[in-house]
Design an enzyme around this catalytic site. Structure first.
Site, PDB file in Angstrom:
ATOM      1  CG  ASN A 217     -12.402  87.939  12.286  1.00 17.31           C
ATOM      2  OD1 ASN A 217     -11.714  87.693  12.889  1.00 17.31           O
ATOM      3  ND2 ASN A 217     -13.648  87.605  12.365  1.00 17.31           N
ATOM      4  CG  ASP A 285     -21.459  91.234  12.779  1.00 16.25           C
ATOM      5  OD1 ASP A 285     -21.740  90.366  13.681  1.00 16.25           O
ATOM      6  OD2 ASP A 285     -20.796  92.063  12.799  1.00 16.25           O
ATOM      7  CE  LYS A 295      -8.534  84.058  -9.253  1.00 14.54           C
ATOM      8  NZ  LYS A 295      -7.584  84.270 -10.179  1.00 14.54           N
ATOM      9  N   PRO A 312     -26.584  83.932  11.303  1.00  9.43           N
ATOM     10  CG  PRO A 312     -26.367  81.521  11.811  1.00  9.43           C
ATOM     11  CD  PRO A 312     -26.071  82.599  10.765  1.00  9.43           C
ATOM     12  CG  ASP A 313     -25.840  87.472  17.447  1.00  5.96           C
ATOM     13  OD1 ASP A 313     -25.474  86.379  18.491  1.00  5.96           O
ATOM     14  OD2 ASP A 313     -25.720  88.586  17.495  1.00  5.96           O
ATOM     15  CB  ILE A 314     -23.529  81.680  17.498  1.00  5.45           C
ATOM     16  CG1 ILE A 314     -23.449  81.464  16.090  1.00  5.45           C
ATOM     17  CG2 ILE A 314     -23.420  80.379  18.309  1.00  5.45           C
ATOM     18  CD1 ILE A 314     -21.883  81.041  15.553  1.00  5.45           C
ATOM     19  CG  PHE A 332     -15.461  87.736  24.274  1.00  5.06           C
ATOM     20  CD1 PHE A 332     -15.710  86.417  25.331  1.00  5.06           C
ATOM     21  CD2 PHE A 332     -13.871  88.109  24.628  1.00  5.06           C
ATOM     22  CE1 PHE A 332     -14.860  86.038  25.882  1.00  5.06           C
ATOM     23  CE2 PHE A 332     -13.156  87.465  25.467  1.00  5.06           C
ATOM     24  CZ  PHE A 332     -13.617  86.461  26.185  1.00  5.06           C
ATOM     25  CE  LYS A 346     -21.615  94.172  20.781  1.00  6.16           C
ATOM     26  NZ  LYS A 346     -20.432  94.191  20.266  1.00  6.16           N
ATOM     27  CE  LYS A 350     -24.629  90.291  20.083  1.00  6.49           C
ATOM     28  NZ  LYS A 350     -23.555  89.571  18.956  1.00  6.49           N
TER      29      LYS A 350
HETATM   30  N1  CTP Z   1     -21.620  86.942  17.944  1.00 10.96           N
HETATM   31  C1  CTP Z   1     -22.018  85.431  17.706  1.00 10.96           C
HETATM   32  N2  CTP Z   1     -22.675  85.272  16.295  1.00 10.96           N
HETATM   33  C2  CTP Z   1     -22.638  86.359  15.479  1.00 10.96           C
HETATM   34  C3  CTP Z   1     -21.912  87.660  16.115  1.00 10.96           C
HETATM   35  C4  CTP Z   1     -21.391  87.773  17.293  1.00 10.96           C
HETATM   36  O1  CTP Z   1     -22.279  84.554  18.451  1.00 10.96           O
HETATM   37  N3  CTP Z   1     -23.288  86.372  14.327  1.00 10.96           N
HETATM   38  C5  CTP Z   1     -21.198  86.880  19.449  1.00 10.96           C
HETATM   39  C6  CTP Z   1     -19.521  86.867  19.564  1.00 10.96           C
HETATM   40  O2  CTP Z   1     -18.889  85.664  19.660  1.00 10.96           O
HETATM   41  C7  CTP Z   1     -19.362  87.655  21.063  1.00 10.96           C
HETATM   42  C8  CTP Z   1     -20.503  88.658  20.736  1.00 10.96           C
HETATM   43  O3  CTP Z   1     -21.441  87.979  19.975  1.00 10.96           O
HETATM   44  O4  CTP Z   1     -19.314  86.739  21.994  1.00 10.96           O
HETATM   45  C9  CTP Z   1     -20.623  90.222  20.302  1.00 10.96           C
HETATM   46  O5  CTP Z   1     -19.547  90.030  18.997  1.00 10.96           O
HETATM   47  P1  CTP Z   1     -19.305  91.469  18.506  1.00 10.96           P
HETATM   48  O6  CTP Z   1     -18.654  91.191  17.204  1.00 10.96           O
HETATM   49  O7  CTP Z   1     -18.859  92.519  19.559  1.00 10.96           O
HETATM   50  O8  CTP Z   1     -20.648  92.186  18.312  1.00 10.96           O
HETATM   51  P2  CTP Z   1     -21.593  92.190  17.257  1.00 10.96           P
HETATM   52  O9  CTP Z   1     -23.050  91.201  17.417  1.00 10.96           O
HETATM   53  O10 CTP Z   1     -21.053  91.758  16.068  1.00 10.96           O
HETATM   54  O11 CTP Z   1     -22.309  93.676  17.104  1.00 10.96           O
HETATM   55  P3  CTP Z   1     -21.313  94.972  16.686  1.00 10.96           P
HETATM   56  O12 CTP Z   1     -20.571  94.333  15.362  1.00 10.96           O
HETATM   57  O13 CTP Z   1     -22.440  95.736  16.289  1.00 10.96           O
HETATM   58  O14 CTP Z   1     -20.714  95.402  17.587  1.00 10.96           O
END
Ligand code: CTP
Length: 406
Positions: A217, A285, A295, A312-314, A332, A346, A350
């Site tokens: 990204n 995500d 390749k 994983p959502d850290i 964030f 959020k 979270k």
């Molecule tokens: N984050 C994380 N691990 C992930 C995804 C997100 O730690 N796998 C954290 C980011 O560092 C940020 C927060 O979650 O602090 C929100 O990230 P954002 O991209 O806005 O949200 P998402 O969880 O991806 O939700 P969405 O894409 O549905 O808005």
């Protein structure tokens, strides 16, 4: 007498006992001596017998402008000062390089030479700059020793990732002299976050598709870096876990570089405990489930089938930790509409305390740009900040963190 840390911002006139262990990185200790002396620090050098295989006592004493201490049973020294007094007269003990063996002996309380005896007898703050082969650093025995020493309040600077003298690559390379000196300087600076540990995630993650392609990204890592720098400037000891970025690392901050979300998760776990954790990274995500070993080629028989699985959502993992959760967890939120509303949900989803929300619609130029327009969502409500530079956002956020943790 052991002086409390951080009585003054000044490093000048401090006495630092420098233990030089045996390792190829010992040559960097000469540069450390030079830089500390430029800051009017008095150096008391202690050279282990292994250290003396890499640097000569003459060069150490010439640069330090002081006698090099080497043997435990130096009668003159015992009569004049003694090894206990030697350790106690220092404001800080710096071990650079700290070898695996030296750390193992410290972790088990051994005192079989002058360096380990001083380290066992001291009540001064101790900072280690480890240097060793990557496999030695990653060995479970070293991991245990590091954990023990950290739990006893011993500070670490480095090691860094990099090419090693043994031809391997990875963590184990001693931190650069400038980084070590900045970390030492930081220990004597008294800011509102002195004694606090901060963890910051930053940058994008790269999720491989095949050996040459990945999902990424537009995150530049600028905001996360600025936050790490601002927290450090207030005295915090900062670990920055960063995905692949081009921005320069902030000085005096320990930087752990990762590629994928799962690597970021592991690095975050290793960096805990912390008093405050700021999750500024734009973590992918999803990752590719069926990463191709070779390749992907155009076969003429249709498009490649790429399957995804969730990363994983850290932030959520740390925000919901039952024990060892940082006192302040800041997430964030990258949003394109209903910024405050999405950020508020959020925050609850979270388990974080604050959410720094920003509008990442392409017309704002925020993602990858130098400015940010922030909406801070806390349990007390919503605060919309004027558009300002990412550095200013970082300084303002760090001030709020300092107020919250004081
Ligand atoms: N984050 C994380 N691990 C992930 C995804 C997100 O730690 N796998 C954290 C980011 O560092 C940020 C927060 O979650 O602090 C929100 O990230 P954002 O991209 O806005 O949200 P998402 O969880 O991806 O939700 P969405 O894409 O549905 O808005």
């Amino acid at each position: 007498m052991c002086l409390p840390m951080g009585e003054t911002r000044m490093l000048a006139s401090r006495r630092i006992l420098l233990v030089i262990g045996g390792g190829i990185a010992a040559y960097k200790s000469l540069e450390i001596i030079r830089r500390l002396r430029e800051r009017s620090v008095e150096i008391i050098p202690v050279l282990t017998s292994a250290g003396a295989e890499f640097v000569t006592p003459l060069s150490v004493s010439a640069l330090a402008g002081n006698q090099v201490h080497r043997d435990l049973f130096d009668l003159t020294m015992e009569a004049e000062m003694g090894h206990i007094a030697l350790g106690r007269s220092a404001d800080l003990i710096l071990v650079a390089p700290a070898t695996a063996n030296l750390m193992a002996r410290m972790a088990t309380g051994q005192a079989d030479d002058l360096a380990t005896t001083i380290l066992l007898a001291t009540c001064a703050k101790v900072v280690l700059a480890p240097a060793m082969n990557v496999r030695m650093w990653e060995n479970p025995a070293t991991r245990r020793n590091v954990a023990t020493l950290k739990s006893e309040g011993i500070a670490f600077v480095g090691p860094n990732d990099g090419d090693m003298a043994c031809g391997e690559f990875g963590p184990g390379r001693m931190a650069e002299p400038a980084e070590i000196v900045a970390a030492v300087e930081n220990m004597f600076s008294r800011g509102p976050l002195t004694g606090k540990k901060a963890l910051v995630t930053s940058g994008p993650t790269h999720e491989p598709i095949d050996p040459v392609r990945y999902i990424a990204n537009r995150s530049s890592g600028m905001q996360g870096n600025a936050i790490a720098r601002a927290l450090k400037a207030l005295g915090a000891e900062v670990v920055l876990v960063s995905g692949p970025v081009d921005v320069a690392s902030p000085e005096g901050v320990r930087v752990v570089r990762v590629q994928t979300a799962r690597e970021m998760m592991d690095a975050v776990h290793s960096a805990l405990p912390a008093d405050v954790a700021v999750f500024a990274a734009a973590v992918a995500d999803w990752r590719v489930k069926n990463v191709y070993g070779g390749k992907i080629k155009k076969t003429g028989k249709g498009l490649p089938k790429i399957e995804f699985e969730e990363n994983p959502d850290i932030l959520a993992t740390v925000g919901r930790m039952k024990s060892g959760r940082p006192e302040l967890v800041i997430g964030f939120a990258a949003e394109t509409d209903d910024i405050a509303g999405n950020a508020a949900s959020k925050r609850l989803r979270k388990g974080c305390d604050w959410v720094v929300a920003n509008d990442v619609s392409p017309e704002t130029g925020i993602m990858g740009g130098t400015e940010n327009a922030v909406t801070l969502v806390t349990e007390n409500g919503v605060d919309t900040w004027d558009r300002m530079s990412k550095n200013e956002v970082a300084v303002r956020l760090a001030d709020l963190v300092a107020r919250e943790l004081s």
